[in-house]
Enzyme design. Sequence first.
Site, PDB file in Angstrom:
ATOM      1  N   VAL A   1      -2.616 -10.235  -6.354  1.00 22.42           N
ATOM      2  CA  VAL A   1      -4.026  -9.890  -6.170  1.00 22.42           C
ATOM      3  C   VAL A   1      -4.502  -9.153  -7.416  1.00 22.42           C
ATOM      4  O   VAL A   1      -3.902  -8.149  -7.803  1.00 22.42           O
ATOM      5  CB  VAL A   1      -4.221  -9.009  -4.919  1.00 22.42           C
ATOM      6  CG1 VAL A   1      -5.694  -8.643  -4.750  1.00 22.42           C
ATOM      7  CG2 VAL A   1      -3.699  -9.710  -3.672  1.00 22.42           C
ATOM      8  N   HIS A  12      -3.003  -1.976  -7.367  1.00 20.62           N
ATOM      9  CA  HIS A  12      -2.523  -1.424  -6.108  1.00 20.62           C
ATOM     10  C   HIS A  12      -1.070  -1.019  -6.262  1.00 20.62           C
ATOM     11  O   HIS A  12      -0.376  -1.489  -7.146  1.00 20.62           O
ATOM     12  CB  HIS A  12      -2.687  -2.418  -4.962  1.00 20.62           C
ATOM     13  CG  HIS A  12      -1.947  -3.706  -5.146  1.00 20.62           C
ATOM     14  ND1 HIS A  12      -2.377  -4.695  -6.013  1.00 20.62           N
ATOM     15  CD2 HIS A  12      -0.798  -4.173  -4.590  1.00 20.62           C
ATOM     16  CE1 HIS A  12      -1.538  -5.718  -5.962  1.00 20.62           C
ATOM     17  NE2 HIS A  12      -0.555  -5.418  -5.101  1.00 20.62           N
TER      18      HIS A  12
END
Length: 121
Positions: free
Chosen positions: A100, A104
Amino acid sequence: MTYDHSNIFARILRKEIPSRTVYEDDYALAFYDIAPQAPIHVLVIPKGPYVSIADFSATASADDITGFWRAVAKVAEAEGLTKDGFRLISNSGANSGQEVPHFHVHLFGGAALGPLLSQKL
């Protein structure tokens, strides 16, 4: 890699896709991974549009950086991981397996986790 505002984490931040939220403040959102790789597997994402840790550290404000890392620590504490230990991983770019394009970190714990990398290198 450029930031894609339609990526799944951007959509989760906009509440277009539900998540099992663990923690949220002005700087970060933390939620359980839908395919956990450990007894506890939480994703922590900053609220801004950052592709990677390199992008985040180069372009986020000092308050955003501090707030994000404090949120990570709060999640680890809230999940009971600080006593016995945990693993924190962030993939960055194609060779790491980043899926993605939104910075993160994966917070893993709840059991002994074994070696960090596969021995298949």
